[in-house]
Design a protein around this motif. Structure first.
Motif, PDB file in Angstrom:
ATOM      1  N   VAL A 279      63.716  69.270 -64.844  1.00 41.16           N
ATOM      2  CA  VAL A 279      64.986  68.840 -64.249  1.00 41.16           C
ATOM      3  C   VAL A 279      65.262  69.610 -62.958  1.00 41.16           C
ATOM      4  N   LEU A 280      64.928  70.893 -62.955  1.00 43.34           N
ATOM      5  CA  LEU A 280      65.191  71.697 -61.756  1.00 43.34           C
ATOM      6  C   LEU A 280      64.160  71.449 -60.667  1.00 43.34           C
ATOM      7  N   ALA A 281      62.876  71.405 -61.055  1.00 46.45           N
ATOM      8  CA  ALA A 281      61.815  71.444 -60.037  1.00 46.45           C
ATOM      9  C   ALA A 281      61.467  70.075 -59.472  1.00 46.45           C
ATOM     10  N   LEU A 282      61.434  69.046 -60.325  1.00 47.21           N
ATOM     11  CA  LEU A 282      60.922  67.757 -59.861  1.00 47.21           C
ATOM     12  C   LEU A 282      61.748  67.147 -58.727  1.00 47.21           C
ATOM     13  N   PRO A 283      63.085  67.021 -58.897  1.00 46.43           N
ATOM     14  CA  PRO A 283      63.845  66.416 -57.786  1.00 46.43           C
ATOM     15  C   PRO A 283      63.677  67.191 -56.488  1.00 46.43           C
ATOM     16  N   LEU A 284      63.718  68.518 -56.591  1.00 44.49           N
ATOM     17  CA  LEU A 284      63.598  69.359 -55.392  1.00 44.49           C
ATOM     18  C   LEU A 284      62.227  69.168 -54.727  1.00 44.49           C
ATOM     19  N   ALA A 285      61.170  69.218 -55.539  1.00 42.15           N
ATOM     20  CA  ALA A 285      59.814  69.113 -54.982  1.00 42.15           C
ATOM     21  C   ALA A 285      59.573  67.733 -54.391  1.00 42.15           C
ATOM     22  N   LEU A 286      60.044  66.686 -55.081  1.00 39.87           N
ATOM     23  CA  LEU A 286      59.833  65.322 -54.585  1.00 39.87           C
ATOM     24  C   LEU A 286      60.578  65.123 -53.276  1.00 39.87           C
ATOM     25  N   TRP A 287      61.812  65.638 -53.233  1.00 39.51           N
ATOM     26  CA  TRP A 287      62.612  65.483 -52.019  1.00 39.51           C
ATOM     27  C   TRP A 287      61.970  66.231 -50.849  1.00 39.51           C
TER      28      TRP A 287
ATOM     29  N   GLY B 153      58.875  67.127 -50.543  1.00 38.00           N
ATOM     30  CA  GLY B 153      57.623  66.475 -50.187  1.00 38.00           C
ATOM     31  C   GLY B 153      57.878  65.208 -49.390  1.00 38.00           C
ATOM     32  N   HIS B 154      58.927  64.477 -49.779  1.00 41.25           N
ATOM     33  CA  HIS B 154      59.262  63.219 -49.111  1.00 41.25           C
ATOM     34  C   HIS B 154      59.654  63.457 -47.654  1.00 41.25           C
ATOM     35  N   ILE B 155      60.524  64.473 -47.432  1.00 40.20           N
ATOM     36  CA  ILE B 155      60.934  64.730 -46.048  1.00 40.20           C
ATOM     37  C   ILE B 155      59.930  65.633 -45.332  1.00 40.20           C
ATOM     38  N   GLY B 156      58.956  66.183 -46.090  1.00 43.64           N
ATOM     39  CA  GLY B 156      57.881  66.949 -45.453  1.00 43.64           C
ATOM     40  C   GLY B 156      58.291  68.321 -44.977  1.00 43.64           C
ATOM     41  N   ARG B 157      59.227  68.942 -45.684  1.00 41.06           N
ATOM     42  CA  ARG B 157      59.642  70.289 -45.300  1.00 41.06           C
ATOM     43  C   ARG B 157      59.396  71.250 -46.461  1.00 41.06           C
ATOM     44  N   GLY B 158      59.397  72.545 -46.139  1.00 36.60           N
ATOM     45  CA  GLY B 158      59.383  73.564 -47.184  1.00 36.60           C
ATOM     46  C   GLY B 158      58.015  73.822 -47.790  1.00 36.60           C
ATOM     47  N   GLY B 159      56.958  73.440 -47.109  1.00 39.21           N
ATOM     48  CA  GLY B 159      55.624  73.658 -47.651  1.00 39.21           C
ATOM     49  C   GLY B 159      55.300  75.132 -47.814  1.00 39.21           C
ATOM     50  N   ALA B 160      55.670  75.929 -46.803  1.00 38.83           N
ATOM     51  CA  ALA B 160      55.406  77.365 -46.867  1.00 38.83           C
ATOM     52  C   ALA B 160      56.152  77.979 -48.040  1.00 38.83           C
ATOM     53  N   LEU B 161      57.374  77.458 -48.285  1.00 40.22           N
ATOM     54  CA  LEU B 161      58.181  77.965 -49.392  1.00 40.22           C
ATOM     55  C   LEU B 161      57.458  77.726 -50.713  1.00 40.22           C
ATOM     56  N   ALA B 162      56.939  76.492 -50.880  1.00 49.41           N
ATOM     57  CA  ALA B 162      56.285  76.136 -52.143  1.00 49.41           C
ATOM     58  C   ALA B 162      55.094  77.050 -52.414  1.00 49.41           C
ATOM     59  N   VAL B 163      54.324  77.373 -51.367  1.00 52.47           N
ATOM     60  CA  VAL B 163      53.152  78.229 -51.552  1.00 52.47           C
ATOM     61  C   VAL B 163      53.575  79.669 -51.796  1.00 52.47           C
ATOM     62  N   ASN B 164      54.556  80.134 -51.020  1.00 55.53           N
ATOM     63  CA  ASN B 164      54.965  81.530 -51.140  1.00 55.53           C
ATOM     64  C   ASN B 164      55.602  81.841 -52.484  1.00 55.53           C
ATOM     65  N   ILE B 165      56.335  80.866 -53.034  1.00 58.66           N
ATOM     66  CA  ILE B 165      56.962  81.098 -54.333  1.00 58.66           C
ATOM     67  C   ILE B 165      55.897  81.371 -55.382  1.00 58.66           C
ATOM     68  N   SER B 166      54.815  80.586 -55.359  1.00 55.09           N
ATOM     69  CA  SER B 166      53.813  80.805 -56.400  1.00 55.09           C
ATOM     70  C   SER B 166      53.016  82.078 -56.137  1.00 55.09           C
ATOM     71  N   ASN B 167      52.846  82.438 -54.861  1.00 52.09           N
ATOM     72  CA  ASN B 167      52.176  83.715 -54.585  1.00 52.09           C
ATOM     73  C   ASN B 167      53.013  84.897 -55.043  1.00 52.09           C
ATOM     74  N   ALA B 168      54.313  84.828 -54.776  1.00 56.65           N
ATOM     75  CA  ALA B 168      55.195  85.918 -55.169  1.00 56.65           C
ATOM     76  C   ALA B 168      55.275  86.008 -56.688  1.00 56.65           C
ATOM     77  N   GLY B 169      55.308  84.832 -57.341  1.00 61.60           N
ATOM     78  CA  GLY B 169      55.410  84.818 -58.791  1.00 61.60           C
ATOM     79  C   GLY B 169      54.262  85.544 -59.457  1.00 61.60           C
ATOM     80  N   ARG B 170      53.103  85.524 -58.803  1.00 66.88           N
ATOM     81  CA  ARG B 170      51.934  86.159 -59.393  1.00 66.88           C
ATOM     82  C   ARG B 170      52.069  87.673 -59.416  1.00 66.88           C
ATOM     83  N   ALA B 171      52.793  88.236 -58.440  1.00 60.29           N
ATOM     84  CA  ALA B 171      52.879  89.690 -58.339  1.00 60.29           C
ATOM     85  C   ALA B 171      53.899  90.277 -59.306  1.00 60.29           C
ATOM     86  N   VAL B 172      54.780  89.435 -59.839  1.00 61.59           N
ATOM     87  CA  VAL B 172      55.843  89.947 -60.709  1.00 61.59           C
ATOM     88  C   VAL B 172      55.401  89.834 -62.165  1.00 61.59           C
TER      89      VAL B 172
END
Lengths: 262, 258
Positions: free
Chosen positions: A49-57, A59-78
């Motif tokens: 419910v939280l991730a899908l609408p945000l990610a689809l939106w 992806g649709h407008i083509g923004r926030g790609g760096a955010l998507a990658v950085n979140i998963s990189n940061a998540g790995r360190a914690v």
């Protein structure tokens, strides 16, 4: 460890697992399995419910790609363990399972965000352009073109999130949560190696089972497989490509949905 | 803080406590050192195993499927279960944690090295063969150096993951900073839990930065090549798995924290 030791571990574990009481008793396997599935299910629903609408939106407008990658990189360190303990000792810890649920969702969000975003973003640009040229609105484009094309990667994201949740839910036992991890921690507490190993086997089996079932769901439900007008060889290979490391480009060579906007 | 009352923040069980940092300094250093060596040994062993495995998987097609399948299955097993399953093999020892970390790291390392080897341009190997390179020399002087950026990107991912997974080793008493988190959890000692957690994240970030520097130093040619690639030539199959920065790993390997 000698072969005899190893054999005795195997037989001890087997007999622990085949003792009926260990399944049905208070705090037994069935209760812990139920808790584990409940926790995983609730958190997977919240994550979607939280991730899908945000990610689809995005992806649709083509923004926030760096955010998507950085979140998963940061998540790995914690460390998951640290977040679980910190949250359960913090103010959230007073509200029962909520500290655990928040921690689990936090670690399930990145894979789903990243995969769903990538899926929509990398949907075949030619097809998207063609659909735009046919006069599709943004909503039609997302629903009828980008979503079906992104489906395999979205499912990969859900799979990864689910496996991640099963793993994190196991750790929830350390700060006193429920789930199958409790069998392992209780076994450590009592110095009963058979119980530790049995609990670990159940957890590993559950993780593999969840992954296998979701892969099966993906193959059955892929919207591109059911289009009767699609080329035959394309539908044939659909199940194999979605869940590998293959770059999305491999998936993107797909025909547009048969019936674009009405 | 401590000047007003001798044990103020310790007695109050604050989340952040200078007094704790000062009085438990040696304990923190010991835990950090243990954390570092467990992680470092595991990554070293994993690299030593992964490179031959990847080379074998490339040479013999039959080995490829099983090698990838086994490492993927290992990756799916939750960490607590992995360490618990290794308990009867090694007993309560650091070997449980190191072996578990090696098994997890293999997935990323084998995949990335294989992708790197497969992305070696045909022209490069043809040219080397034409110059009379034998298979051994070809591997060590052409193919492996060209696969190095992909391998190192994998090492970065594996190391950051291993630093955070080492904390779970606390279950067998060899978790480095995880031991402090575990003990702090049982005695409800907030400063200890937060300090160890922060140190653990710092350690992961530091390791990542150091490995990035190493990667840049060892493979100076990747920077110009990346610029050229950005200018228009397609990235090739390894691009997503091995982007020279390690920035964007294959999406579904994104989470191995549990």
């Amino acid at each position: 460890m000698t072969a005899v030791d190893f054999l005795s571990y195997v037989t001890d574990t087997f007999s622990w697992l085949t003792t009926g009481a260990h399944w049905t008793e208070e705090g037994g396997i069935l209760q812990r399995l139920g808790e584990h599935l409940y926790l995983t299910g609730v958190c997977l629903a919240i994550t979607c419910v939280l991730a899908l609408p945000l990610a689809l939106w995005l992806g649709h407008i083509g923004r926030g790609g760096a955010l998507a990658v950085n979140i998963s990189n940061a998540g790995r360190a914690v460390p998951t363990f640290a977040v679980l303990v910190l949250l359960s000792m913090g103010p959230l810890g007073r509200y029962g399972d909520w500290a655990t649920i928040v921690a689990l969702v936090l670690f399930a969000l990145p894979p789903l965000l990243t995969n769903a975003y990538t899926g929509v973003r990398e949907a075949d640009r030619d097809v998207v352009e063609a659909a735009k040229g046919m006069g599709m609105t943004g909503g039609q484009l997302l629903r009828q073109v980008e979503l079906p094309l992104a489906f395999p990667l979205i499912m990969t994201g859900i799979q990864t999130a689910a496996v991640q949740l099963v793993a994190t839910a196991t750790l929830a036992a350390l700060p006193g949560g429920g789930g199958l991890g409790r069998l392992i921690t209780a076994g450590f507490g009592n110095y009963r190696t058979a119980q530790v190993v049995a609990g670990a086997l159940l957890v590993a089996a559950l993780a593999l089972l969840v992954e296998g079932v979701l892969k099966l769901v993906e193959r059955r439900a892929d919207p591109m497989r059911r289009r009767p007008t699609g080329p035959a060889e394309d539908t044939g290979g659909a199940g194999d490509t979605g869940n590998t490391t293959a770059p999305p480009g491999g998936r993107a060579r797909r025909p547009a949905p048969a019936r674009p906007g009405t | 803080m401590s000047s007003t009352s001798p044990e103020g923040c310790l007695a109050a069980n604050d989340w952040w406590c200078g007094e704790y940092l000062r009085t438990r300094q040696s304990e923190l250093v010991d835990a950090t050192v243990e954390h570092i060596w467990i992680t470092a040994v595991a990554i070293l062993i994993a690299v030593l195993l992964a490179v031959p495995l990847a080379v074998a998987a490339r040479r013999w097609r039959a080995a490829r499927g099983p090698a990838l399948a086994v490492t993927t299955i290992l990756y799916t097993v939750p960490s607590l279960a992995m360490f618990a399953l290794l308990l009867p093999v090694f007993g309560l020892s650091a070997a449980v944690v190191v072996t578990g970390l090696v098994l997890y790291s293999l997935t990323v390392l084998v995949r990335n090295t294989l992708a790197g080897l497969e992305a070696v341009p045909q022209e490069a190997t043809e040219a080397a063969r034409g110059m009379g390179y034998g298979p051994g020399r070809l591997l060590f002087e052409v193919e492996l150096p060209l696969a190095l950026p992909a391998l190192l990107a994998g090492v970065r991912i594996a190391t950051v993951t291993a630093v955070s997974l080492t904390t779970i080793g606390a279950i067998v008493g060899y978790g480095g900073l995880g031991n402090l988190i575990y003990d702090g959890m049982e005695s409800w000692f907030k400063a200890q839990v937060l300090t160890a957690s922060v140190l653990c994240v710092l350690l992961a970030v530091l390791a990542d930065v150091l490995l990035l520097a190493l990667q840049r130093a060892l493979t100076p040619w990747t920077r110009s090549r990346r610029r050229r690639r950005a200018a228009g030539s397609p990235g090739g199959p390894a691009a997503t798995a091995s982007g020279a920065d390690g920035g964007a790993p294959a999406p579904q390997l994104a989470g191995r924290a549990g």
